[in-house]
Scaffold this motif. Structure first.
Motif, PDB file in Angstrom:
ATOM      1  N   UNK A 100       0.821  -1.213   0.000  1.00 31.14           N
ATOM      2  CA  UNK A 100       0.000   0.000   0.000  1.00 31.14           C
ATOM      3  C   UNK A 100       0.856   1.265   0.000  1.00 31.14           C
ATOM      4  N   UNK A 101       2.061   1.181   0.561  1.00 31.55           N
ATOM      5  CA  UNK A 101       2.948   2.361   0.604  1.00 31.55           C
ATOM      6  C   UNK A 101       3.690   2.578  -0.707  1.00 31.55           C
ATOM      7  N   UNK A 102       3.810   1.518  -1.524  1.00 31.95           N
ATOM      8  CA  UNK A 102       4.545   1.648  -2.780  1.00 31.95           C
ATOM      9  C   UNK A 102       3.731   2.422  -3.819  1.00 31.95           C
ATOM     10  N   UNK A 103       4.442   3.024  -4.742  1.00 30.19           N
ATOM     11  CA  UNK A 103       3.794   3.675  -5.862  1.00 30.19           C
ATOM     12  C   UNK A 103       3.340   2.620  -6.844  1.00 30.19           C
ATOM     13  N   UNK A 104       2.045   2.608  -7.156  1.00 25.86           N
ATOM     14  CA  UNK A 104       1.480   1.562  -7.995  1.00 25.86           C
ATOM     15  C   UNK A 104       2.138   1.558  -9.370  1.00 25.86           C
ATOM     16  N   UNK A 105       2.618   0.378  -9.774  1.00 26.26           N
ATOM     17  CA  UNK A 105       3.270   0.221 -11.066  1.00 26.26           C
ATOM     18  C   UNK A 105       4.776   0.342 -11.026  1.00 26.26           C
ATOM     19  N   UNK A 106       5.351   0.740  -9.886  1.00 19.43           N
ATOM     20  CA  UNK A 106       6.803   0.876  -9.783  1.00 19.43           C
ATOM     21  C   UNK A 106       7.460  -0.497  -9.617  1.00 19.43           C
ATOM     22  N   UNK A 107       8.809  -0.517  -9.728  1.00 22.80           N
ATOM     23  CA  UNK A 107       9.544  -1.782  -9.597  1.00 22.80           C
ATOM     24  C   UNK A 107       9.377  -2.369  -8.190  1.00 22.80           C
ATOM     25  N   UNK A 108       9.446  -1.520  -7.174  1.00 25.77           N
ATOM     26  CA  UNK A 108       9.274  -2.021  -5.811  1.00 25.77           C
ATOM     27  C   UNK A 108       7.849  -2.547  -5.585  1.00 25.77           C
ATOM     28  N   UNK A 109       6.879  -1.901  -6.207  1.00 25.61           N
ATOM     29  CA  UNK A 109       5.490  -2.366  -6.093  1.00 25.61           C
ATOM     30  C   UNK A 109       5.344  -3.764  -6.674  1.00 25.61           C
ATOM     31  N   UNK A 110       5.981  -3.996  -7.849  1.00 22.37           N
ATOM     32  CA  UNK A 110       5.919  -5.316  -8.478  1.00 22.37           C
ATOM     33  C   UNK A 110       6.641  -6.367  -7.628  1.00 22.37           C
ATOM     34  N   UNK A 111       7.794  -6.010  -7.035  1.00 23.97           N
ATOM     35  CA  UNK A 111       8.534  -6.967  -6.212  1.00 23.97           C
ATOM     36  C   UNK A 111       7.727  -7.368  -4.981  1.00 23.97           C
ATOM     37  N   UNK A 112       7.097  -6.385  -4.343  1.00 19.64           N
ATOM     38  CA  UNK A 112       6.280  -6.698  -3.167  1.00 19.64           C
ATOM     39  C   UNK A 112       5.086  -7.555  -3.542  1.00 19.64           C
ATOM     40  N   UNK A 113       4.504  -7.280  -4.688  1.00 23.37           N
ATOM     41  CA  UNK A 113       3.363  -8.078  -5.135  1.00 23.37           C
ATOM     42  C   UNK A 113       3.781  -9.522  -5.413  1.00 23.37           C
ATOM     43  N   UNK A 114       4.976  -9.712  -5.961  1.00 19.38           N
ATOM     44  CA  UNK A 114       5.479 -11.070  -6.197  1.00 19.38           C
ATOM     45  C   UNK A 114       5.725 -11.801  -4.884  1.00 19.38           C
ATOM     46  N   UNK A 115       6.201 -11.089  -3.868  1.00 21.18           N
ATOM     47  CA  UNK A 115       6.411 -11.715  -2.562  1.00 21.18           C
ATOM     48  C   UNK A 115       5.084 -12.148  -1.946  1.00 21.18           C
ATOM     49  N   UNK A 116       4.033 -11.338  -2.112  1.00 24.66           N
ATOM     50  CA  UNK A 116       2.708 -11.721  -1.621  1.00 24.66           C
ATOM     51  C   UNK A 116       2.197 -12.949  -2.369  1.00 24.66           C
ATOM     52  N   UNK A 117       2.423 -12.967  -3.682  1.00 26.03           N
ATOM     53  CA  UNK A 117       1.984 -14.093  -4.496  1.00 26.03           C
ATOM     54  C   UNK A 117       2.693 -15.380  -4.069  1.00 26.03           C
ATOM     55  N   UNK A 118       3.982 -15.291  -3.782  1.00 27.76           N
ATOM     56  CA  UNK A 118       4.736 -16.480  -3.356  1.00 27.76           C
ATOM     57  C   UNK A 118       4.272 -16.974  -1.983  1.00 27.76           C
ATOM     58  N   UNK A 119       3.927 -16.039  -1.095  1.00 28.43           N
ATOM     59  CA  UNK A 119       3.446 -16.436   0.222  1.00 28.43           C
ATOM     60  C   UNK A 119       2.101 -17.145   0.122  1.00 28.43           C
ATOM     61  N   UNK A 120       1.224 -16.646  -0.747  1.00 24.83           N
ATOM     62  CA  UNK A 120      -0.046 -17.332  -0.975  1.00 24.83           C
ATOM     63  C   UNK A 120       0.197 -18.719  -1.586  1.00 24.83           C
ATOM     64  N   UNK A 121       1.207 -18.833  -2.434  1.00 25.66           N
ATOM     65  CA  UNK A 121       1.545 -20.131  -2.997  1.00 25.66           C
ATOM     66  C   UNK A 121       2.011 -21.114  -1.933  1.00 25.66           C
TER      67      UNK A 121
END
Length: 408
Positions: A227-248
């Motif tokens: 939520x703190x990251x700027x949507x669409x930025x590189x850090x936003x994508x990295x955090x989203x991938x970490x969430x996806x891996x945790x759900x996996x």
């Protein structure tokens, strides 16, 4: 009797192969969207649909054109599988028994920001085979595979998908089921609830590990970070991938737990009785708890494993009452969710809510099976003079013949 099963394996493609796999996944999605658009246009014009043979002909006619070279570069058998899947989706949308929605266009990578496309290849003329730690995929080549278990039979199809940051392949194979057991010595009813995942009428209890709750703190931390990251930025994508891996990880923990529980209860019992739960409706008011309890998954896995072992799986009616029934006298009671134990108003027996429900499920399932003529209750010779008698059944309904079997 043979049964088609899926076996999942992890893939380790090279960077060049990974690019090709992404392209094939996107091509499969593109073919689906193109054929679906054509079906929608055709229906608006003359109220008809294109089905498999027509869609296969359309793909064949488009290949010579330069604009559709991307279809020509794709595996033709995999393209036909997309047409088959779309035909099935269209038929299910208009079938009264399935209650499925009309198929939708698949979202592109630019909008979803996730490479989760998949494609299915068919083993024609032994084009898909595993040799020297690699699986050969048409027009991809030999992709390294982690073969953690041996193949059960010849490969039929292979579905390749990118899930939670890893490449996986799902291989379908035909497995021979064991001969049906003639004498069935144990019948057990199972109650599935939110506190204990499974409670058996024989006293078996499997506690709910609540994997989502275990990872909730880490998941909340990553979601606040996203939520703190700027949507669409590189850090936003990295955090989203970490969430996806945790759900996996949570998903794999649930699947592993469900496989272990279903295997244990299948090995220890000959007749398994479950409730026909409406899991989809239960998720509407308690979604995360029901999903974390893998209610529907355990029954699905138990069903196919009992068929493989030649045992019997049965589900009682969805509206059959099981909770609040006294296991001793059959008296009905009205209980709230907080009442985990109760005292029978008729016989004054103090008993657990879940164990009593499991015993009620076993009794109802037993009567259903006997009424349907599937099993017949008998007494084994060794226990005819014994004070304590164990329920023993014999299979009384065969696919061919129905000879009487003597229980030993």
């Amino acid at each position: 009797m043979k049964k088609t099963l899926r076996y999942n394996y992890r893939l380790n493609p090279t960077p060049e192969q990974e690019v090709k796999l992404f392209e094939f996944g996107a091509t499969s999605r593109g073919i689906w969207n193109m054929l679906l658009s054509e079906n929608m246009r055709r229906y608006e014009y003359d109220k008809t649909f294109l089905f498999y043979k027509d869609m296969a002909s359309v793909l064949k006619e488009l290949k010579p054109f330069e604009e559709f070279n991307w279809i020509k570069a794709f595996d033709s058998a995999a393209a036909q599988q997309v047409a088959r899947d779309l035909e099935t989706a269209l038929k299910n949308a208009f079938s009264k028994g399935r209650l499925q929605r009309f198929p939708k266009h698949k979202i592109t990578y630019k909008k979803k920001k996730l490479h989760n496309d998949s494609f299915r290849a068919v083993n024609n003329s032994n084009c898909i085979r595993i040799e020297n730690g690699a699986i050969s995929v048409p027009k991809i080549g030999r992709v390294p595979i982690i073969l953690h278990r041996k193949l059960a039979s010849k490969i039929k199809t292979v579905t390749v998908q990118y899930r939670h940051g890893k490449w996986e392949c799902s291989i379908t194979q035909e497995v021979e089921c064991k001969a049906a057991l003639r004498v069935l010595k144990t019948i057990t009813g199972f109650d599935i609830n939110s506190k204990q995942t499974v409670v058996g009428s024989n006293g078996y209890v499997a506690d709910n590990p609540k994997f989502l709750k275990q990872s909730k703190e880490k998941l909340n931390q990553l979601q606040r970070q996203l939520a703190r990251r700027k949507k669409g930025s590189n850090r936003w994508h990295k955090t989203k991938q970490r969430i996806n891996k945790l759900h996996g990880k949570i998903s794999r923990q649930r699947l592993d737990f469900a496989h272990k529980i279903s295997r244990q209860i299948t090995n220890e019992n000959d007749i398994l009785i479950f409730e026909n739960l409406n899991v989809k409706a239960m998720q509407k008011f308690n979604g995360s708890t029901v999903a974390d309890n893998v209610m529907g998954l355990i029954t699905q896995l138990s069903k196919y494993k009992t068929e493989l072992e030649g045992k019997i799986y049965h589900e009682i009616g969805r509206f059959e009452k099981s909770t609040g029934i006294c296991s001793e006298c059959g008296q009905h009671h009205v209980l709230t969710l907080k009442d985990r134990n109760f005292t029978c108003l008729a016989c004054r027996t103090y008993q657990g809510r879940d164990l009593s429900a499991a015993k009620s499920i076993a009794k109802t399932g037993e009567l259903d099976l006997i009424a349907a003529g599937i099993v017949a209750r008998v007494n084994p010779i060794s226990q005819q003079k014994s004070a304590i008698k164990t329920k023993v059944f014999e299979l009384s309904k065969f696919a061919v013949g129905s000879e009487k079997k003597v229980a030993a």
